[in-house]
Design an enzyme around this catalytic site. Structure first.
Site, PDB file in Angstrom:
ATOM      1  N   SER A   1       0.830  -1.202   0.000  1.00 23.11           N
ATOM      2  CA  SER A   1       0.000   0.000   0.000  1.00 23.11           C
ATOM      3  C   SER A   1       0.861   1.245   0.000  1.00 23.11           C
ATOM      4  O   SER A   1       1.973   1.257   0.565  1.00 23.11           O
ATOM      5  CB  SER A   1      -0.898   0.009   1.245  1.00 23.11           C
ATOM      6  OG  SER A   1      -1.538   1.252   1.414  1.00 23.11           O
TER       7      SER A   1
ATOM      8  N   TYR B   1      -1.747   0.292  10.384  1.00 26.66           N
ATOM      9  CA  TYR B   1      -2.013  -0.365   9.108  1.00 26.66           C
ATOM     10  C   TYR B   1      -0.821  -0.207   8.157  1.00 26.66           C
ATOM     11  O   TYR B   1      -0.324  -1.186   7.589  1.00 26.66           O
ATOM     12  CB  TYR B   1      -3.277   0.204   8.466  1.00 26.66           C
ATOM     13  CG  TYR B   1      -3.408  -0.177   7.005  1.00 26.66           C
ATOM     14  CD1 TYR B   1      -3.626  -1.495   6.626  1.00 26.66           C
ATOM     15  CD2 TYR B   1      -3.269   0.784   6.001  1.00 26.66           C
ATOM     16  CE1 TYR B   1      -3.723  -1.853   5.290  1.00 26.66           C
ATOM     17  CE2 TYR B   1      -3.365   0.433   4.667  1.00 26.66           C
ATOM     18  CZ  TYR B   1      -3.589  -0.882   4.318  1.00 26.66           C
ATOM     19  OH  TYR B   1      -3.665  -1.232   2.996  1.00 26.66           O
TER      20      TYR B   1
ATOM     21  N   LYS C   1       2.031  -3.094   6.552  1.00 26.71           N
ATOM     22  CA  LYS C   1       2.371  -3.296   5.145  1.00 26.71           C
ATOM     23  C   LYS C   1       3.883  -3.166   4.931  1.00 26.71           C
ATOM     24  O   LYS C   1       4.492  -3.940   4.177  1.00 26.71           O
ATOM     25  CB  LYS C   1       1.616  -2.293   4.274  1.00 26.71           C
ATOM     26  CG  LYS C   1       0.132  -2.583   4.146  1.00 26.71           C
ATOM     27  CD  LYS C   1      -0.128  -3.936   3.491  1.00 26.71           C
ATOM     28  CE  LYS C   1      -1.595  -4.180   3.208  1.00 26.71           C
ATOM     29  NZ  LYS C   1      -1.831  -5.495   2.573  1.00 26.71           N
TER      30      LYS C   1
END
Length: 324
Positions: free
Chosen positions: A119, A143, A147
């Site tokens: 991402s 988050y 990643k």
């Protein structure tokens, strides 16, 4: 090629499954099916499995051996920024634990090709009109951290058992290849504007005093069909790749401001609502636009769809869901 796709019943994963079938690949989907239905996977067989559970590595190894898997595409992950801030330990367990189990299964089954759904959230506070892969990532939420650590774990696995991998850093994904594959979650700008329109409420702009041409934040939007094509191109490139983890941005390199995007949505939908400006949200960067030069040079992939095509296809999918 026989490909195992984790999270293949999700919004992006289901588009990739369809693209893989179109390219002649044999697909097996592994998904927890918490948010999607098996109808989204283009007829591929589906195994229901939560990748972060204790026995997942052994189950995955058995599935890959039985399916004679040649490569894996990994989409199964939690992806809500706010939720990651509220539940960081759970996010690490789900995203890093699930990936670790997948890599253990791949090692046991001697599967050495992986395309990883990363991402642009890894860039965090980085701003720019052409963000390249060599920019130092600075994720600002759990988050994004999961990643980035996922990419690092994959790179370590490449050294450990000869894994050949590609990590694709997506920017803002939108649109639908077909109505039945549309994004049902209102977590991104376009579906959020759709929600406001359907409620008869003015779309909101958070801040119009940024150092950009119209004062609103500028982002890079990529059609999900182009993203699916990027995955099939990346998979093809792995056949001759050396062990390691190559990172590619997946975007258009074209910036669209929040105001421009909202105005195009209103025009395409046929709404006469006027957006309202509210205060800035903490942490929003003025510019976050990809440089897609590396992926174009390495595997020849380039985005093909326009912003208007993204909006129109997303709206068609929305209408298809609400029609009796």
């Amino acid at each position: 090629m026989r490909v195992l796709v984790t999270g293949g019943a999700g919004y992006i994963g289901s588009h990739v499954v369809t693209a893989l079938h179109a390219a002649g690949h044999d697909v097996l989907v592994v998904d927890d099916l918490l948010r999607r239905h098996v109808d989204a996977v283009d007829g591929a067989p589906v195994v229901r499995l939560h990748l972060a559970e204790d026995a997942a590595a052994e189950r995955l190894a058995a599935l890959m051996t039985e399916h004679r898997t040649d490569a894996v595409m990994h989409f199964a992950a939690r992806k809500q920024v706010g939720e990651s801030v509220a539940r960081p330990a759970w996010y690490y367990r789900e995203n890093i634990g699930g990936l670790a189990n997948l890599l253990l299964g791949m090692e046991q089954a001697a599967v050495t090709r992986l395309v990883f759904s990363s991402s642009a959230a890894v860039y965090g506070a980085v701003e720019g009109a052409a963000i390249g892969e060599d920019v130092e990532p600075r994720p600002t939420n759990p988050y994004g951290e999961t990643k980035l650590f996922g990419e690092k774990l994959i790179a370590a696995a490449a050294e450990g058992f000869g894994l050949r991998a590609v990590s694709l850093r997506y920017f803002n994904v939108a649109g639908a290849a077909t109505p039945e594959l549309g994004d049902s979650a209102a977590l991104n700008l376009i579906p959020m504007v759709f929600d406001r329109i359907e409620a008869g409420e003015a779309p909101r702009i958070f801040g119009d005093d940024y150092p950009t041409p119209d004062g609103t934040c500028v982002r890079d939007y990529i059609h999900v069909a182009d993203l699916a094509d990027a995955h099939t191109a990346a998979l093809a490139g792995l056949q001759t790749a050396a062990p390691g983890n190559t990172v590619f941005n997946v975007g258009t390199g074209i910036g669209t401001s929040v105001r421009q995007m909202i105005e195009r949505v209103l025009a395409i939908v046929g709404s006469d609502l006027e957006p309202v400006v509210e205060g800035r949200r903490p942490g929003d960067a003025a510019y976050a636009v990809a440089s897609p030069a590396r992926i174009a040079a390495a595997i020849g992939w380039r985005a093909q769809h326009t912003v208007d095509e993204m909006i129109a296809s997303a709206w068609a999918a929305r209408l298809a869901r609400i029609e009796p």
